[in-house]
Structures are given as structure tokens and as C-alpha cells.
Design an enzyme around this catalytic site. Structure first.
Site, PDB file in Angstrom:
ATOM      1  N   HIS A  32      -7.514  -2.279   4.424  1.00 18.37           N
ATOM      2  CA  HIS A  32      -6.084  -2.693   4.230  1.00 18.37           C
ATOM      3  C   HIS A  32      -6.014  -3.632   3.112  1.00 18.37           C
ATOM      4  CE1 HIS A  32      -5.030  -1.079   7.940  1.00 18.37           C
ATOM      5  NE2 HIS A  32      -5.703  -1.654   8.688  1.00 18.37           N
TER       6      HIS A  32
ATOM      7  N   LEU B  81      14.649  -5.343  -8.190  1.00 20.85           N
ATOM      8  CA  LEU B  81      14.169  -4.408  -6.948  1.00 20.85           C
ATOM      9  C   LEU B  81      14.326  -4.969  -5.724  1.00 20.85           C
ATOM     10  CD1 LEU B  81      12.530  -1.993  -6.359  1.00 20.85           C
ATOM     11  CD2 LEU B  81      10.479  -3.229  -6.450  1.00 20.85           C
TER      12      LEU B  81
ATOM     13  N   ASP C 176      -0.424   5.346   4.655  1.00 19.80           N
ATOM     14  CA  ASP C 176      -1.373   5.720   5.701  1.00 19.80           C
ATOM     15  C   ASP C 176      -2.601   6.040   4.814  1.00 19.80           C
ATOM     16  OD1 ASP C 176      -2.152   6.244   8.050  1.00 19.80           O
ATOM     17  OD2 ASP C 176      -1.304   8.091   8.168  1.00 19.80           O
TER      18      ASP C 176
HETATM   19  C1  FPP Z   1      -1.914   2.645   7.694  1.00 24.02           C
HETATM   20  O1  FPP Z   1      -3.231   3.050   7.656  1.00 24.02           O
HETATM   21  C2  FPP Z   1      -1.714   1.119   7.034  1.00 24.02           C
HETATM   22  C3  FPP Z   1      -1.381   0.199   7.901  1.00 24.02           C
HETATM   23  C4  FPP Z   1      -1.124   0.263   9.270  1.00 24.02           C
HETATM   24  C5  FPP Z   1      -1.261  -1.135   7.295  1.00 24.02           C
HETATM   25  C6  FPP Z   1      -0.542  -1.127   6.008  1.00 24.02           C
HETATM   26  C7  FPP Z   1      -0.812  -2.383   5.420  1.00 24.02           C
HETATM   27  C8  FPP Z   1      -1.328  -2.596   3.909  1.00 24.02           C
HETATM   28  C9  FPP Z   1      -1.091  -1.487   3.047  1.00 24.02           C
HETATM   29  C10 FPP Z   1      -1.719  -3.887   3.618  1.00 24.02           C
HETATM   30  C11 FPP Z   1      -0.856  -4.916   3.107  1.00 24.02           C
HETATM   31  C12 FPP Z   1       0.656  -4.837   2.968  1.00 24.02           C
HETATM   32  C13 FPP Z   1       1.765  -5.714   2.720  1.00 24.02           C
HETATM   33  C14 FPP Z   1       3.064  -5.247   2.822  1.00 24.02           C
HETATM   34  C15 FPP Z   1       1.059  -7.060   2.184  1.00 24.02           C
HETATM   35  P1  FPP Z   1      -4.198   3.345   8.763  1.00 24.02           P
HETATM   36  O2  FPP Z   1      -4.815   2.242   9.306  1.00 24.02           O
HETATM   37  O3  FPP Z   1      -3.480   3.809   9.796  1.00 24.02           O
HETATM   38  O4  FPP Z   1      -4.839   4.265   8.232  1.00 24.02           O
HETATM   39  P2  FPP Z   1      -6.050   5.596   8.833  1.00 24.02           P
HETATM   40  O5  FPP Z   1      -4.958   6.546   9.175  1.00 24.02           O
HETATM   41  O6  FPP Z   1      -6.714   6.125   7.897  1.00 24.02           O
HETATM   42  O7  FPP Z   1      -6.455   5.006  10.375  1.00 24.02           O
END
Ligand code: FPP
Length: 249
Positions: free
Chosen positions: A27, A121, A10
Site C-alpha cells: 500500500h 484537476l 489493485d
Molecule cells: C487494492 O490492492 C488497494 C487497496 C485496497 C488500497 C489502495 C490504497 C492505496 C493505493 C494507498 C494510498 C492511497 C491514497 C489515496 C492515499 P489489494 O490490497 O486488493 O491488492 P491485492 O489484490 O494484490 O491483494
């Protein structure tokens, strides 16, 4: 050492906002941290890593963000699977795959098949995943087995449910990590986290580094996992654990 680590990644959006950049930049930066975690687990001999990449609820985000995330998944699948395979990673996806495009679904299927024999893994990516949906699908599978005469209602117990939720073939997560400062589980692995040790950090996902992962492991190492027993019983190493909870130490 935990055998299975589960992570809520997050803070990508806030990381980008602090830099006055669009959320998708966060992201993209977050995708690099995914590689760091995989390397960390391989180096430490951690058997299983489960990452919450996209929740059932994330489909409700603005269309451009969902589109950008889908593009990122597709790129990551095209770019990383060969290298993951070379490093002995078995890749799997949990969640409602039907909601993804044909192109992403085909690549998920291909990546799973390609890496199925690997043992260094097990990397499970939770995508379009929700813990309540997971349990509901297990209930549906049980109902189907009962309707077909394969199972009697009186045989439905924790083991029967546990065998039908995601990750049933892995030990339950030993350590849960959430970055980004929020103190909640957010519908992730509700069944599987019953006795998991929880660890939270304010650090935003793109900024997570090895030192912080080490801190999480150190915190885990001094936790006393009692699984509902007393400290004295654990000290005598009573070999009892709730059903489907692997005692890893
Ligand atoms: C949460 O941060 C993150 C996500 C909803 C997306 C997670 C994706 C990645 C880490 C990228 C790629 C992953 C793979 C497996 C290829 P948020 O957007 O909720 O952040 P915020 O709480 O600051 O708004």
C-alpha cells in the site's frame, strides 16, 4: 483525450507478497503511484481523476491492514494536501465518511475546503465507497424530497437520480482503468460507468508507470464511443447522447 479517468488501484497486496513483505508495504508503494497518476493527469490536461482507495467491503479486511491503511490515509492527507493545492488540484472524497475516525474526517473536510477553489484537476478519492450504497443514498434523497413535497414521483427520471449520485457535477468517466489483472468493476461507480470505456492491465498498481498510462490513452483514442447509436450516426456526429453522459469526442 478523456476528460475524466476513473481507476481501481489493485494489486498492492500481491506486489508485497511477491517480495515476501507485509501487505502494508504494498500500500505504501501504491501511494507513490497515486502521485504519478496525478502528475500524468495534470500534464495531459485531464480534468478529473477518480481513484478507488477503499471500498465499503474493505472494512472487512484484517484489523491490522485496515489500521495500516487508515494511518497511510492520515499521513497522505497531512503530507500531500499543501502540494496538491499548490498545483491547483481540487480534492474531494466520496463514500460513507461517517465510518472514518474523527481525525480522518476532520482532515478530509479541511482538505476539501482548502482546495475547493482549484481548477487544474478535480481529484476524487473514493473511500468507504460502494456503488450500490451510492445509488441507495440517491434513492433515499429522492424519497425525502417526495415526502417533503419538493418532488413528485412522476418527476423521478434518470436526470433526477443522476443529480443525486456521487460526482454529479462532473462529466461521467470517459475511461476506466483497473490494474492487477481482475476483470470486474467491484461495486465502483455503478451508475456513472454506464458508457465508460473499460481498460484492464495485469500490471500491479505499484508497478504502473507512465508508459502503461500512455497505452491506456492510446487504446481509448481508437475506441468508437457510440452511446447506443449506430456507427453511421456517430460518423455523421449526431448530437445525441444518453442523459448525463457527456460526449467528449
Ligand atoms: C487494492 O490492492 C488497494 C487497496 C485496497 C488500497 C489502495 C490504497 C492505496 C493505493 C494507498 C494510498 C492511497 C491514497 C489515496 C492515499 P489489494 O490490497 O486488493 O491488492 P491485492 O489484490 O494484490 O491483494
Amino acid at each position: 483525450m478523456p476528460r475524466h479517468v476513473a481507476i481501481i488501484m489493485d494489486g498492492n497486496g500481491r506486489w508485497a507478497a511477491r517480495r515476501r513483505r507485509p501487505r502494508v508495504i504494498g500500500h505504501r508503494a501504491g501511494a507513490r503511484t497515486v502521485n504519478l497518476c496525478i502528475d500524468f493527469c495534470l500534464e495531459r490536461g485531464i480534468e478529473a481523476l477518480t481513484l478507488f482507495a477503499f471500498s465499503s467491503e474493505n472494512w472487512g479486511r484484517p484489523e491490522d491492514e485496515v489500521g495500516a491503511l487508515m494511518k497511510l490515509f492520515l499521513q497522505a492527507l497531512d503530507r500531500e494536501v499543501g502540494e496538491l493545492h499548490r498545483r491547483g488540484v481540487r480534492l474531494r472524497f466520496i463514500g460513507d465518511r461517517a465510518r472514518f475516525s474523527d481525525a480522518i474526517r476532520a482532515r478530509m473536510d479541511a482538505a476539501e475546503a482548502h482546495t475547493a477553489g482549484n481548477t487544474a484537476l478535480t481529484l476524487s478519492v473514493a473511500a468507504s465507497y460502494g456503488g450500490r450504497h451510492d445509488i441507495a443514498m440517491a434513492a433515499r434523497a429522492l424519497a425525502e424530497d417526495v415526502a417533503a413535497g419538493r418532488l413528485r414521483p412522476e418527476d423521478i427520471d434518470e436526470a433526477a437520480v443522476g443529480a443525486r449520485v456521487a460526482l454529479a457535477d462532473l462529466p461521467a468517466p470517459d475511461l476506466f482503468i483497473r490494474t492487477g489483472g481482475d476483470l470486474r468493476i467491484s461495486n465502483f461507480l455503478l451508475w456513472q460507468l454506464a458508457y465508460t470505456e473499460l481498460w484492464f492491465t495485469e500490471t500491479l498498481w505499484p508497478e504502473l508507470d507512465v508508459a502503461e498510462l500512455e497505452r491506456a490513452l492510446q487504446a481509448y483514442a481508437v475506441r468508437e464511443r457510440r452511446f447506443g447509436l449506430t456507427g453511421e450516426q456517430i460518423a455523421r456526429d449526431v448530437p445525441a447522447a444518453p442523459p448525463h453522459q457527456t460526449r467528449s469526442r
